[in-house]
Design an enzyme around this catalytic site. Structure first.
Site, PDB file in Angstrom:
ATOM      1  CE1 TYR A   1      -4.286  -1.431   0.283  1.00 52.58           C
ATOM      2  CE2 TYR A   1      -3.172  -2.995   1.725  1.00 52.58           C
ATOM      3  CZ  TYR A   1      -4.271  -2.632   0.963  1.00 52.58           C
ATOM      4  OH  TYR A   1      -5.346  -3.484   0.869  1.00 52.58           O
ATOM      5  CD  GLU A   2       3.518   2.292  -3.932  1.00 45.70           C
ATOM      6  OE1 GLU A   2       3.429   3.311  -4.644  1.00 45.70           O
ATOM      7  OE2 GLU A   2       4.207   1.295  -4.241  1.00 45.70           O
ATOM      8  CG  HIS A   3      -1.623   6.423  -2.592  1.00 47.56           C
ATOM      9  ND1 HIS A   3      -0.885   7.573  -2.779  1.00 47.56           N
ATOM     10  CD2 HIS A   3      -1.362   5.625  -3.662  1.00 47.56           C
ATOM     11  CE1 HIS A   3      -0.216   7.480  -3.913  1.00 47.56           C
ATOM     12  NE2 HIS A   3      -0.487   6.317  -4.469  1.00 47.56           N
TER      13      HIS A   3
END
Length: 305
Positions: free
Chosen positions: A154-156
């Site tokens: 996950y990046e956001h």
């Protein structure tokens, strides 16, 4: 006098053996090669990627995402769907590549940067509901595809670091306790929001996370060997006790590339006992290069330290 000398000799040998076993457990194994595959739908198959029999080899399917598969995807609170190239990366092909190569394992990665043209957000309604849905939906996918592990990318985030840490930590714990997976990794990069979430996860659940796929290619293009070495030390400190993998991006868009000293840095890290392995983003992009850097990476890892 003879007895006391013998006692001292035995005590010394015991101390040396204890030191060597401690060193063996603290230094990473360093023969691990990992490659993300399937996110870009360019028909790459497992069998396209060269596999060196003298490394531990992980394919990582990109991605499983807790969003709907509609034309305008929306979050599903932990109900995961498959978003990789299922025409070319099927359950039977997973079984085939593993049967043909005893050193191969296959994982799936959760999240990623984007979905349906927009950012992919971690969006739980609560810890309990997300974990319950995620355990159920991922168990089905992992068992259908005969997979071995998961990766967290996950990046956001539409959740604070503590909520992220609890959701992901409980997910990994449950899947491991249920015998569904045998390993788990995380894939952070140098961004304040990203690091705050992953370091909170590491602080509470680092003991159940096997590998850190740090995205060193998210640093600026043109990174030098000396800069890379400093970045690696910083992340070794951030994720203390973790097996940190070095990484490059096939399209050369960021970080320290294979043509500019990446393997020099890896050899140095390996000689220092710090290299946890190498991972590549991604097989999809490497196909047009004939996987030359995958071959070189695995050759480096296959040589005993």
């Amino acid at each position: 006098m003879g007895f006391s000398k013998l006692f001292i000799l035995l005590f010394t040998l015991q101390a040396l053996l204890a030191m060597s076993s401690t060193q063996a457990t603290t230094a990473p194994k360093s023969d691990l090669f990992r490659e993300y595959i399937g996110a870009e739908f360019n028909n790459v198959k497992f069998s396209d990627v060269p596999i060196n029999p003298n490394v531990e080899f992980h394919y990582i399917l990109a991605f499983a995402i807790d969003y709907t598969t509609s034309s305008s995807p929306s979050p599903t609170d932990g109900e995961f769907n498959v978003f990789w190239d299922t025409d070319n990366l099927t359950p039977s092909q997973v079984s085939s590549i593993k049967n043909q190569n005893s050193n191969v394992k296959v994982a799936l990665s959760l999240g990623g940067d984007s979905v349906g043209g927009g950012s992919c957000y971690f969006t739980p309604s609560s810890v309990d509901s997300w974990v319950s849905n995620a355990v159920s939906s991922l168990t089905k996918i992992i068992q259908e595809y005969n997979l071995d592990g998961i990766d967290i990318d996950y990046e956001h985030f539409h959740a604070d670091p503590k909520t992220f840490a609890e959701c992901i930590g409980k997910l990994i714990t449950t899947l491991k306790n249920n015998g569904v997976i045998s390993f788990a990794s995380i894939a952070p990069f140098d961004d304040d929001e990203v690091q705050s979430h992953y370091m909170a996860l590491w602080k509470s659940y680092g003991h159940i996370i096997d590998y850190v796929n740090f995205q060193f290619y998210a640093y600026d293009k043109g990174t030098t060997v000396s800069q890379f070495m400093k970045y690696f030390e910083t992340q070794r400190s951030n994720y203390g006790g973790g097996d940190i993998l070095a990484s490059f991006i096939s399209d050369g868009s960021g970080g320290l590339g294979p043509e500019n000293g990446f393997f020099t840095a890896c050899n140095r890290l390996k000689s220092e006992g710090k290299l946890g392995g190498i991972f590549v983003w991604s097989a999809d992009d490497s196909m047009s290069l004939g996987f030359r850097y995958e071959k070189q990476s695995q050759a480096l890892l296959a040589v005993p330290r």
